[in-house]
Design a protein around this motif. Structure first.
Motif, PDB file in Angstrom:
ATOM      1  N   GLU A 136       0.830  -1.225   0.000  1.00  0.00           N
ATOM      2  CA  GLU A 136       0.000   0.000   0.000  1.00  0.00           C
ATOM      3  C   GLU A 136       0.855   1.262   0.000  1.00  0.00           C
ATOM      4  N   THR A 138       3.142   4.387  -1.196  1.00  0.00           N
ATOM      5  CA  THR A 138       3.181   5.159  -2.445  1.00  0.00           C
ATOM      6  C   THR A 138       4.648   5.440  -2.802  1.00  0.00           C
ATOM      7  N   GLU A 184     -11.878   4.029   1.403  1.00  0.00           N
ATOM      8  CA  GLU A 184     -12.181   5.003   0.333  1.00  0.00           C
ATOM      9  C   GLU A 184     -10.950   5.348  -0.512  1.00  0.00           C
ATOM     10  N   SER A 185      -9.723   5.093  -0.007  1.00  0.00           N
ATOM     11  CA  SER A 185      -8.515   5.389  -0.794  1.00  0.00           C
ATOM     12  C   SER A 185      -8.209   4.244  -1.765  1.00  0.00           C
ATOM     13  N   ARG A 187      -7.303   1.303  -0.863  1.00  0.00           N
ATOM     14  CA  ARG A 187      -6.307   0.405  -0.279  1.00  0.00           C
ATOM     15  C   ARG A 187      -6.910  -0.312   0.937  1.00  0.00           C
ATOM     16  N   LYS A 189      -7.700  -1.355   4.463  1.00  0.00           N
ATOM     17  CA  LYS A 189      -7.672  -0.516   5.678  1.00  0.00           C
ATOM     18  C   LYS A 189      -7.048  -1.302   6.839  1.00  0.00           C
ATOM     19  N   ASN A 252      -7.204  16.525  -0.444  1.00  0.00           N
ATOM     20  CA  ASN A 252      -6.448  15.591   0.375  1.00  0.00           C
ATOM     21  C   ASN A 252      -6.469  14.225  -0.305  1.00  0.00           C
ATOM     22  N   SER A 253      -6.275  14.213  -1.633  1.00  0.00           N
ATOM     23  CA  SER A 253      -6.511  12.978  -2.369  1.00  0.00           C
ATOM     24  C   SER A 253      -5.227  12.222  -2.651  1.00  0.00           C
ATOM     25  N   GLU A 254      -5.397  11.042  -3.167  1.00  0.00           N
ATOM     26  CA  GLU A 254      -4.264  10.197  -3.540  1.00  0.00           C
ATOM     27  C   GLU A 254      -3.499  10.790  -4.720  1.00  0.00           C
TER      28      GLU A 254
END
Ligand SMILES: Cc1cc2nc3c(=O)[nH]c(=O)nc-3n(C[C@H](O)[C@H](O)[C@H](O)COP(=O)(O)OP(=O)(O)OC[C@H]3O[C@@H](n4cnc5c(N)ncnc54)[C@H](O)[C@@H]3O)c2cc1C
Ligand code: SF4
Length: 424
Positions: A136, A138, A184-185, A187, A189, A252-254
Motif C-alpha cells: 500500500e 506510495t 475510500e482510498s 487500499r 484498511k 487531500n486525495s491520492e
C-alpha cells in the motif's frame, strides 16, 4: 528559493540541484517575475487579487499532517518536509543527524522514504514505521529494495498510539495492525489487533503522515471547483478571478504528489485563465486514442529497453549523488526510435499499398508537428481492400467509424470523390 518541493523536498540523489537551476533559469528567461520570501496572508492575498487580472493559487500541500496522539508535541518529534528542506538547503547543522542515531519515521509515502534515505546517508539508523504493508506504500518502483540496501529498516502494520519521553530517548508505542477491507482510498484498511502493542526506543521521530493544502489566506470558507477556487469570503469584485492548480488543487486525495500531475493540472488551469482574460482558444480536436492492443507490433523490430546507469551501492550509501544517471542526447535519440508513433500517421505507405487504388496520396510533407491527413479515401472506390488497408496500419492511425460517430465530421473531410478531383 523558487521551485516548491522540487527545491525543498525532493533530494539531490533523485533530482540534482544543477537540473533545478537550469529549469529555473529557463523560467526566468521566459519573463516570469518571481518574488521570493513573501508569505501570502489574508491581507496580502486581497492586495494581490486587486492588483492582478487573475490569480492562480498554487501553494502545494505542505501543511503538516498530524496523528493527534499523546507526546506528538515533543521537540524531538519533527516534520518530514522541514527535515528535508534543511538538508536540501544544506543546513546540516540544523538537522544535526548523529552517527547511528535511531530515527523513527512515521509514514509510507515519498516524504517517509526521502527522510529515511537522507538520514541513512548522514550516518543515522532510520526505521520506517507504517500502518499498512509494503503493497500500500506510495513509493517509486524499486524504492523499498533500494532503501533496504542503503540501511533503512521497515516495520509494517504498526500504528503509533503514544509517544513517551524516557530520559534522552523517545518511546514510540504502536498498536499492531492487520489489513481489513478496502477503504475510500482504494487500499486495504489497517485494523487494530486486540491488545497487541510494540514499543520502539528512538532518538528522534520524524512525521511524514501526509501533508495537506492550507488555503487560510483566501478566508475561512472556500470551495475547490478546480480550476476555479470559489472564495465566498472575498469581496465580490475579486471572486471570479481566483483559480487553483497543482497539489493545492487536489485536496487531500491520492492524486497529490507527482510533479507531472501538478504541471498537467496547471496547464488546464492556465487555459481557463487565458479564456477568462478574453483570449480565444481553439478547442483541441477530437482524436481517437490508439492503445497497445490495437497496434500491429509485428511490423516493428524488437529492440531492448534502455537500462539506465546507476551508481554503485557503496557510493549511494555515502553521497547525495544522483542515483540514476540522466542519459545523453545520442542515447535519448536512439531510444526514442523505439517509439511506435501510436495513432500517428508517419506516411509509411502500408495502407496505400493495401488499398488497391481506393486511397489517394496527397503528397504533403510529413513533420513531427503536423497532425493531419496525408491520404484520402475515394468514396466511389471503397472496397474490401480499403478495409484491409485500415487493418494494415502498423500504428493504428486509421479506424473504421460508425455512421453516427462524433468522428464522422473528420471522416467526411477525408473522403473525396475521385472523379471530382480528376475533373478539377
Ligand atoms: C519529499 C517529497 C518527495 C517527492 N518526490 C517526488 C518525485 O520524486 N517525483 C515526483 O513526481 N513528485 C515527487 N513529489 C511530489 C511533488 O514534489 C509535488 O507533487 C509537486 O512539487 C507539487 O507542486 P506544486 O507546485 O503544486 O506545490 P509545491 O511544490 O508544494 O509548491 C508550493 C509552493 O508554494 C509556497 N507556498 C505555500 N504557502 C504559501 C504562502 N502562504 N505564501 C507564499 N508561498 C506559499 C511553498 O513555499 C512552495 O514554494 C515529492 C513530494 C515530496 C513531499
Ligand atoms: S495511416 Fe498508418 S499505414 Fe497509412 S501511412 Fe499512416 S502510418 Fe502508415
Amino acid at each position: 528559493k523558487a521551485g516548491g518541493l522540487l527545491s525543498q523536498g525532493i533530494p539531490e540523489y533523485r533530482y540534482p540541484n544543477e537540473i533545478l537551476e537550469k529549469e529555473l533559469e529557463y523560467i526566468y528567461k521566459t519573463g516570469v517575475n518571481i518574488k521570493l520570501n513573501y508569505e501570502i496572508n489574508k491581507n496580502r492575498f486581497i492586495d494581490l487579487a486587486e492588483e492582478f487580472d487573475a490569480v492562480i493559487v498554487a501553494t502545494g500541500a505542505q501543511s503538516p499532517g498530524v496523528l493527534n496522539i499523546e507526546g506528538e508535541d515533543d521537540p524531538a518529534v519533527e516534520n518530514g518536509i522541514k527535515f528535508l528542506t534543511d538538508i536540501n538547503f544544506n543546513n546540516l547543522e540544523k538537522v544535526n543527524v548523529g552517527k547511528n542515531e535511531k530515527i523513527g519515521i512515521i509514514g509510507g509515502g515519498y516524504t517517509a522514504f526521502d527522510v529515511a534515505r537522507c538520514s541513512a546517508r548522514l550516518g543515522a539508523d532510520p526505521h520506517i514505521i507504517y500502518r499498512r504493508t509494503v503493497n500500500e506504500m506510495t513509493a517509486h518502483p524499486g524504492e523499498v529494495e533500494d532503501s533496504e540496501e542503503e540501511g533503512v529498516t521497515f516495520h509494517f502494520l504498526r500504528q503509533p498510539v503514544k509517544i513517551k519521553r524516557s530520559g534522552d530517548k523517545l518511546k514510540l508505542v504502536c498498536a499492531v495492525m492487520k489489513l481489513g477491507p478496502v477503504d475510500e482510498s482504494g487500499r486495504a484498511k489497517p485494523v487494530q489487533m486486540k491488545d497487541a502493542y510494540e514499543e520502539f526506543e528512538l532518538d528522534r521521530i520524524v512525521m511524514a503522515v501526509g501533508d495537506k493544502p492550507d488555503l487560510f489566506f483566501v478566508g475561512e470558507r472556500f470551495v475547490n471547483e478546480y480550476p476555479n477556487l470559489n472564495c465566498p469570503d472575498l469581496p465580490d469584485e475579486l471572486k471570479d478571478k481566483i483559480f487553483i492548480a497543482g497539489d493545492s488543487s487536489m485536496g487531500n486525495s491520492e492524486l497529490i504528489g507527482m510533479v507531472v500531475r501538478a504541471v498537467g493540472s496547471a496547464q488546464i488551469t492556465v487555459e481557463k485563465v487565458r479564456k477568462f482574460l478574453g483570449e480565444k482558444i481553439e478547442p483541441s480536436e477530437n482524436r481517437e486514442i490508439a492503445f497497445y492492443n490495437t497496434i500491429n507490433t509485428k511490423y516493428f523490430q524488437e529492440s531492448t529497453r534502455l537500462v539506465e546507469k546507476r551508481i554503485e551501492l557503496e557510493q549511494r550509501k555515502k553521497t547525495f549523488e544522483e542515483i540514476t544517471k540522466t542519459i545523453d542526447e545520442d542515447t535519448a535519440v536512439v531510444f526514442a526510435e523505439r517509439c511506435f508513433f501510436c495513432g500517428i500517421c508517419i506516411q509509411c505507405d502500408w495502407c496505400y499499398y493495401y488499398s488497391e487504388g481506393s486511397l489517394l496520396k496527397l503528397g504533403k510533407e510529413w513533420s513531427p508537428e503536423t497532425d493531419e491527413s496525408f491520404y484520402k479515401y475515394v468514396l466511389d472506390k471503397i472496397c474490401d481492400a480499403s478495409f484491409k488497408s485500415v487493418e494494415a496500419c502498423p500504428r493504428s492511425a486509421l479506424s473504421i467509424t460508425d455512421e453516427d460517430s462524433k468522428l464522422m465530421e473528420v471522416c467526411d473531410y477525408q473522403f473525396v470523390n475521385f472523379d471530382e478531383i480528376k475533373g478539377k
